[in-house]
Enzyme design. Structure first.
Site, PDB file in Angstrom:
ATOM      1  N   GLY A 238       0.769  -1.232   0.000  1.00 15.66           N
ATOM      2  CA  GLY A 238       0.000   0.000   0.000  1.00 15.66           C
ATOM      3  C   GLY A 238       0.801   1.284   0.000  1.00 15.66           C
ATOM      4  O   GLY A 238       0.214   2.368  -0.094  1.00 15.66           O
ATOM      5  N   GLU A 270       4.248  -6.381   1.867  1.00 15.06           N
ATOM      6  CA  GLU A 270       3.810  -6.812   0.525  1.00 15.06           C
ATOM      7  C   GLU A 270       3.716  -5.628  -0.438  1.00 15.06           C
ATOM      8  O   GLU A 270       2.658  -5.371  -1.018  1.00 15.06           O
ATOM      9  CB  GLU A 270       2.421  -7.469   0.628  1.00 15.06           C
ATOM     10  CG  GLU A 270       2.321  -8.635   1.591  1.00 15.06           C
ATOM     11  CD  GLU A 270       0.875  -9.091   1.820  1.00 15.06           C
ATOM     12  OE1 GLU A 270      -0.078  -8.395   1.404  1.00 15.06           O
ATOM     13  OE2 GLU A 270       0.695 -10.156   2.426  1.00 15.06           O
ATOM     14  N   GLY A 272       3.765  -3.542  -3.759  1.00 17.80           N
ATOM     15  CA  GLY A 272       3.673  -3.817  -5.194  1.00 17.80           C
ATOM     16  C   GLY A 272       4.004  -2.552  -5.967  1.00 17.80           C
ATOM     17  O   GLY A 272       5.079  -2.395  -6.547  1.00 17.80           O
ATOM     18  N   ARG A 273       3.064  -1.597  -5.907  1.00 16.61           N
ATOM     19  CA  ARG A 273       3.222  -0.337  -6.624  1.00 16.61           C
ATOM     20  C   ARG A 273       4.566   0.343  -6.328  1.00 16.61           C
ATOM     21  O   ARG A 273       5.213   0.863  -7.238  1.00 16.61           O
ATOM     22  CB  ARG A 273       2.081   0.600  -6.184  1.00 16.61           C
ATOM     23  CG  ARG A 273       1.964   1.868  -6.988  1.00 16.61           C
ATOM     24  CD  ARG A 273       0.936   2.815  -6.334  1.00 16.61           C
ATOM     25  NE  ARG A 273      -0.304   2.168  -6.012  1.00 16.61           N
ATOM     26  CZ  ARG A 273      -1.362   2.092  -6.832  1.00 16.61           C
ATOM     27  NH1 ARG A 273      -1.319   2.657  -8.018  1.00 16.61           N
ATOM     28  NH2 ARG A 273      -2.455   1.468  -6.442  1.00 16.61           N
ATOM     29  N   ARG A 309      -5.760   2.678 -15.775  1.00 15.64           N
ATOM     30  CA  ARG A 309      -5.890   3.470 -14.542  1.00 15.64           C
ATOM     31  C   ARG A 309      -6.577   4.823 -14.738  1.00 15.64           C
ATOM     32  O   ARG A 309      -7.433   5.179 -13.921  1.00 15.64           O
ATOM     33  CB  ARG A 309      -4.524   3.633 -13.855  1.00 15.64           C
ATOM     34  CG  ARG A 309      -3.895   2.286 -13.453  1.00 15.64           C
ATOM     35  CD  ARG A 309      -2.633   2.453 -12.609  1.00 15.64           C
ATOM     36  NE  ARG A 309      -2.948   3.007 -11.324  1.00 15.64           N
ATOM     37  CZ  ARG A 309      -2.814   4.273 -10.986  1.00 15.64           C
ATOM     38  NH1 ARG A 309      -2.279   5.133 -11.811  1.00 15.64           N
ATOM     39  NH2 ARG A 309      -3.184   4.683  -9.798  1.00 15.64           N
ATOM     40  N   TYR A 313      -9.804   4.721 -12.430  1.00 13.44           N
ATOM     41  CA  TYR A 313      -9.686   5.431 -11.150  1.00 13.44           C
ATOM     42  C   TYR A 313      -9.582   6.938 -11.348  1.00 13.44           C
ATOM     43  O   TYR A 313      -9.281   7.651 -10.392  1.00 13.44           O
ATOM     44  CB  TYR A 313      -8.418   5.017 -10.405  1.00 13.44           C
ATOM     45  CG  TYR A 313      -8.166   3.568 -10.193  1.00 13.44           C
ATOM     46  CD1 TYR A 313      -8.987   2.800  -9.352  1.00 13.44           C
ATOM     47  CD2 TYR A 313      -7.060   2.952 -10.775  1.00 13.44           C
ATOM     48  CE1 TYR A 313      -8.703   1.460  -9.125  1.00 13.44           C
ATOM     49  CE2 TYR A 313      -6.773   1.612 -10.543  1.00 13.44           C
ATOM     50  CZ  TYR A 313      -7.601   0.879  -9.716  1.00 13.44           C
ATOM     51  OH  TYR A 313      -7.312  -0.438  -9.481  1.00 13.44           O
ATOM     52  N   CYS A 340     -13.783   2.967 -28.615  1.00 10.32           N
ATOM     53  CA  CYS A 340     -15.111   3.572 -28.707  1.00 10.32           C
ATOM     54  C   CYS A 340     -15.726   3.733 -27.317  1.00 10.32           C
ATOM     55  O   CYS A 340     -16.707   3.073 -26.966  1.00 10.32           O
ATOM     56  CB  CYS A 340     -16.003   2.703 -29.580  1.00 10.32           C
ATOM     57  SG  CYS A 340     -15.208   2.296 -31.136  1.00 10.32           S
ATOM     58  N   GLU A 341     -15.121   4.574 -26.502  1.00  9.32           N
ATOM     59  CA  GLU A 341     -15.617   4.896 -25.166  1.00  9.32           C
ATOM     60  C   GLU A 341     -15.182   6.327 -24.877  1.00  9.32           C
ATOM     61  O   GLU A 341     -14.011   6.669 -25.103  1.00  9.32           O
ATOM     62  CB  GLU A 341     -14.943   4.028 -24.079  1.00  9.32           C
ATOM     63  CG  GLU A 341     -15.198   2.551 -24.139  1.00  9.32           C
ATOM     64  CD  GLU A 341     -16.540   2.130 -23.581  1.00  9.32           C
ATOM     65  OE1 GLU A 341     -17.205   2.954 -22.910  1.00  9.32           O
ATOM     66  OE2 GLU A 341     -16.920   0.984 -23.838  1.00  9.32           O
ATOM     67  N   TYR A 368       0.198  -1.945 -12.146  1.00 13.43           N
ATOM     68  CA  TYR A 368      -1.210  -1.964 -12.553  1.00 13.43           C
ATOM     69  C   TYR A 368      -1.377  -1.346 -13.944  1.00 13.43           C
ATOM     70  O   TYR A 368      -2.382  -0.700 -14.238  1.00 13.43           O
ATOM     71  CB  TYR A 368      -2.093  -1.271 -11.490  1.00 13.43           C
ATOM     72  CG  TYR A 368      -1.844  -1.840 -10.110  1.00 13.43           C
ATOM     73  CD1 TYR A 368      -2.273  -3.124  -9.796  1.00 13.43           C
ATOM     74  CD2 TYR A 368      -1.113  -1.133  -9.145  1.00 13.43           C
ATOM     75  CE1 TYR A 368      -2.004  -3.680  -8.546  1.00 13.43           C
ATOM     76  CE2 TYR A 368      -0.844  -1.685  -7.896  1.00 13.43           C
ATOM     77  CZ  TYR A 368      -1.294  -2.959  -7.609  1.00 13.43           C
ATOM     78  OH  TYR A 368      -1.028  -3.513  -6.385  1.00 13.43           O
TER      79      TYR A 368
HETATM   80  C1  LIG Z   1      -2.778  -5.325  -3.962  1.00 12.32           C
HETATM   81  C2  LIG Z   1      -2.236  -5.880  -2.711  1.00 12.32           C
HETATM   82  C3  LIG Z   1      -0.929  -5.568  -2.301  1.00 12.32           C
HETATM   83  C4  LIG Z   1      -0.056  -4.582  -3.025  1.00 12.32           C
HETATM   84  O1  LIG Z   1      -0.556  -3.284  -2.906  1.00 12.32           O
HETATM   85  P1  LIG Z   1       0.328  -2.038  -3.405  1.00 12.32           P
HETATM   86  O2  LIG Z   1      -0.544  -0.877  -3.137  1.00 12.32           O
HETATM   87  O3  LIG Z   1       0.608  -2.246  -4.844  1.00 12.32           O
HETATM   88  O4  LIG Z   1       1.575  -2.022  -2.582  1.00 12.32           O
HETATM   89  C5  LIG Z   1      -0.444  -6.196  -1.172  1.00 12.32           C
HETATM   90  N1  LIG Z   1      -1.188  -7.087  -0.477  1.00 12.32           N
HETATM   91  C6  LIG Z   1      -2.455  -7.397  -0.831  1.00 12.32           C
HETATM   92  C7  LIG Z   1      -3.216  -8.363  -0.028  1.00 12.32           C
HETATM   93  C8  LIG Z   1      -3.018  -6.801  -1.953  1.00 12.32           C
HETATM   94  O5  LIG Z   1      -4.278  -7.093  -2.301  1.00 12.32           O
END
Ligand SMILES: *Cc1c(COP(=O)(O)O)cnc(C)c1O
Length: 413
Positions: A238, A270, A272-273, A309, A313, A340-341, A368
């Site tokens: 997150g 965890e 990701g982004r 995105r 969003y 076509c949107e 993403y």
């Molecule tokens: C999507 C997700 C992440 C990664 O979130 P980021 O905002 O990309 O860091 C980590 N854990 C879980 C359970 C997720 O669903």
């Protein structure tokens, strides 16, 4: 940051993006290996000697070359499907470094996770715990689990990417967690390992993370009183990135404020982004310029099916011309795709000097981006390239038209 101008042309590391477009065609995703590695290492090194595992959230960008680069430097992985698990294994990642999240793991997914020996299932409901127990019993195993608790904190992010409130579908209400842990603890086929939470994505303020941490630490203390020992705490992902002018979280300060509170407890994160978001750009070509009295549209060859995105969003991505100081028509442009949107835009009201044929870099598209792409309007999905210093590697071939309907079947009558 490895995207910068050299000789008035935008480069990824030491490679001119204009040259990449000549070699690989348009549109194209371009990633910097150095940025991906540095971003993961920033998390990892902030923990010092404290027991920890930084599990990259595969859904942000699941190309096996990306996973392979991360596996080589010691990353763990957060997966949400058996497809992602098989990608990690194909990329040389270790099952024992995988945590398996997601609200609805199927029996087959649980079975495969147990077979290959994943580190932990993050359980999201009582029903899912029961399913994991049944599968584990049928294999005569002990499934390692964490329960994902919902700490009911407001991540103050976009409603579609906020996951830690009571009204969200994710996790187990923190008030119900003790009873579920007791059930898990009593089962012969469940091995309680950890506690998990993930409150949302693109957080730019650390306080919701700390509020969640305080709540889950209180829960861990209550579990200890009941003889249930928690060996690791998974605080999810997150951490937000800068798309526009956001002031983002200082990662080492965030991690030291975690370490101040957790004693010797092993920590899993965890992200990701934060690992891949700013390590990638989506490059697209201007096809036509179309101006009327109210609006200036640059019609580009990239679209919402390639990078969802903005449409999904209303997300902002910075747009840079590949040729700096290009001469063209100066205006405040909306960058719109061929789909076509009306929602098919990648950016709005950008002051740029454009000509047909110019390449534009839609920045911060590494997370993403490709993973949310589709074939809508029967558009083949684009190629992906990874740059490393002066080298560049094709890491996904562009789909062909034939690929679009290869798996479709005519009926015979
Ligand atoms: C999507 C997700 C992440 C990664 O979130 P980021 O905002 O990309 O860091 C980590 N854990 C879980 C359970 C997720 O669903």
């Amino acid at each position: 940051m490895s995207f910068s101008y050299k000789n008035q042309s935008l480069h990824a590391e030491s490679v001119d993006i204009a040259d990449l477009m000549q070699s690989y065609g348009s549109p194209l995703y371009v990633y910097s290996r150095t940025d991906i590695e540095n971003n993961w290492r920033e998390f990892d090194s902030a923990f010092g000697q404290h027991p920890h595992l930084v599990c990259y959230a595969v859904k942000a960008n699941s190309n096996i070359a990306v996973l392979n680069v991360l596996a080589k430097i010691g990353a763990g992985f957060d997966i949400v499907s058996v497809g992602e698990l098989e990608r990690v294994l194909a990329a040389g990642g270790q099952a024992s470094n995988c945590v398996f999240s997601g609200v609805a793991k199927t029996q087959d997914e649980i079975k495969r996770g147990l077979e290959v020996g994943i580190r932990c299932f993050n359980v999201e409901s009582a029903a899912e715990l029961e399913r994991i127990e049944q599968v584990s019993a049928s294999m005569n195993m002990q499934a390692p689990i964490s329960i994902r608790v919902n700490p009911n904190v407001d991540a103050k992010t976009h409603p579609y990417i906020s996951t830690g409130l009571k009204e969200n579908k994710f996790g187990v209400d923190i008030d119900d967690a003790i009873a579920l842990y007791e059930t898990a603890h009593q089962s012969e086929h469940i091995n309680v390992q950890g506690l998990d939470c993930h409150i949302g994505s693109q957080l730019t303020d650390v306080s919701p993370f700390i509020d969640a941490l305080d709540k889950v630490l209180a829960l861990i203390a209550k579990l200890a009183d009941r003889g249930i020992e928690i060996a690791h705490l998974d605080l999810g992902g997150g951490v937000g990135i800068r798309y526009e002018d956001e002031v983002t979280i200082d990662i080492s300060a965030y991690i030291s404020s975690i370490l101040d509170k957790v004693g010797n407890l092993e920590i899993i994160l965890e992200p990701g982004r934060a690992i891949v978001g700013n390590a990638g750009a989506f490059i697209t070509k201007v096809e036509f310029l179309k101006q009327n009295s109210d609006k200036s549209f640059a019609i580009i060859d990239g679209a919402m099916n390639d990078l969802l995105r903005p449409a999904f969003y209303n997300a902002y991505h910075n747009v840079l011309p590949v040729r700096e100081n290009a001469q063209g028509v100066e205006a405040s442009w909306d960058l719109v795709g061929p789909i076509c949107e009306t929602g098919d835009f990648l950016a709005k009201d950008r002051q740029l000097s454009l000509s047909a044929g110019d390449y534009l870099a839609v920045m911060s598209a590494g997370a993403y981006g490709f993973t949310m792409s589709s074939n809508y309007n029967s558009r083949p999905r684009v190629a992906e390239v990874m740059v490393s210093d002066t080298a560049h590697h094709l890491i996904r071939k562009r789909e062909t038209i034939q690929d679009l309907f290869n798996t479709e079947i005519l009926i015979n009558d």
